[in-house]
Design an enzyme around this catalytic site. Structure first.
Site, short mmCIF file in Angstrom:
data_model
loop_
_atom_site.label_atom_id
_atom_site.label_comp_id
_atom_site.label_asym_id
_atom_site.label_seq_id
_atom_site.Cartn_x
_atom_site.Cartn_y
_atom_site.Cartn_z
N GLU A 82 -1.17 4.45 -33.77
CA GLU A 82 -0.32 5.07 -35.00
C GLU A 82 0.86 5.70 -34.43
OE1 GLU A 82 -1.90 8.90 -34.17
OE2 GLU A 82 -2.53 6.89 -33.52
N CYS A 118 -8.68 8.76 -32.40
CA CYS A 118 -8.88 9.76 -31.66
C CYS A 118 -10.12 10.55 -31.92
CB CYS A 118 -7.72 10.48 -31.21
SG CYS A 118 -8.02 11.66 -29.91
N HIS A 125 -3.86 6.02 -29.41
CA HIS A 125 -3.13 6.36 -30.58
C HIS A 125 -2.25 5.34 -31.07
CE1 HIS A 125 -4.13 10.59 -31.47
NE2 HIS A 125 -4.46 10.82 -30.12
#
Length: 237
Positions: free
Chosen positions: A182, A93, A180
């Protein structure tokens, strides 16, 4: 014989946007994880080439906001040095936007906020990359309002209808993800609280976001683990 652990430096902008589901994979692969919290820790004191891997995490400020947040100047200089070193670097990001900017590309406001669980479309290069787990199960978490041009020499890995540049690679050791991969959805409440103003201003349906986090959580955790494992396996350490 004592084995020397490999090191990961995670550059963190807000506490709840951390390594999430990537962290267990890194530890299992023998990496020692340490954090540098932007605005508190002195990034100038860190040698950009020292750690085996650097991961730059997300945050709610713009990669072009250095007049308001001068600490970004230090961070961009660090990333320029890291890119020059050729050592492994990942951005998520805001982190991807900062890497793109450090590599000479433009970062700017996107057409609209993209805050939702929604699918990715992989390019042919992306389907053969560490993002391969998204080929058949493309759902992921998006949480951004800015975008970037591809740095010179970078390859696009993924897109959405609203944001053409969702992921890129710059050689074998550098990757940037606008989305995202993660995110640990078990911690979604931290995101909902931490980004409360942005969510309200954007008219986001918070109960729906919470429900979708629960719905897709196990799938996203599994993909996160496979993405990180594949990325590490492809590095030139």
């Amino acid at each position: 014989m004592k084995t020397t652990m490999k090191s990961v430096l995670a550059i963190r902008h807000v506490a709840f946007e951390d390594l999430g589901a990537f962290a267990p994979v890194l530890r299992n692969e023998g990496f020692d994880i340490r954090f540098c919290d932007v605005g508190r820790d002195d990034l100038d004191a860190v040698a950009a080439e020292a750690d085996d891997v650097v991961i730059v995490l997300g945050g709610p400020i713009g990669a072009y906001d250095e007049d308001t947040y001068p600490v970004l100047k230090t961070e961009l200089q660090f990333l320029e040095r890291r890119l020059e070193s050729g050592r492994p670097l990942m951005g998520i990001c805001l982190g991807a936007q900062l890497i793109a900017r450090a590599a000479g590309a433009r970062v700017y406001p996107g057409p609209d906020k993209e805050i939702s669980f929604a699918p990715l479309t992989l390019t042919d290069v992306g389907a053969a990359s560490c993002l391969a787990p998204f080929a058949d199960a493309p759902m992921t978490l998006h949480w951004h309002g800015d975008t970037f041009d591809l740095p010179d020499g970078a390859e696009r890995l993924a897109s959405t209808a609203l944001y053409e540049n969702q992921a890129f690679s710059l050689g074998p050791n550098v990757a940037g993800f606008q989305f995202h991969p993660e995110a640990d959805t078990a911690a979604i409440e931290h995101w909902l609280i931490g980004h409360a103003f942005e969510l309200a201003a954007s008219g986001i349906d918070i109960p729906r976001l919470r429900a979708e986090a629960s719905q897709y959580g196990a799938e996203l955790t599994g993909k996160a683990q496979r993405v990180m494992s594949a990325w590490l396996a492809g590095l030139k350490l």
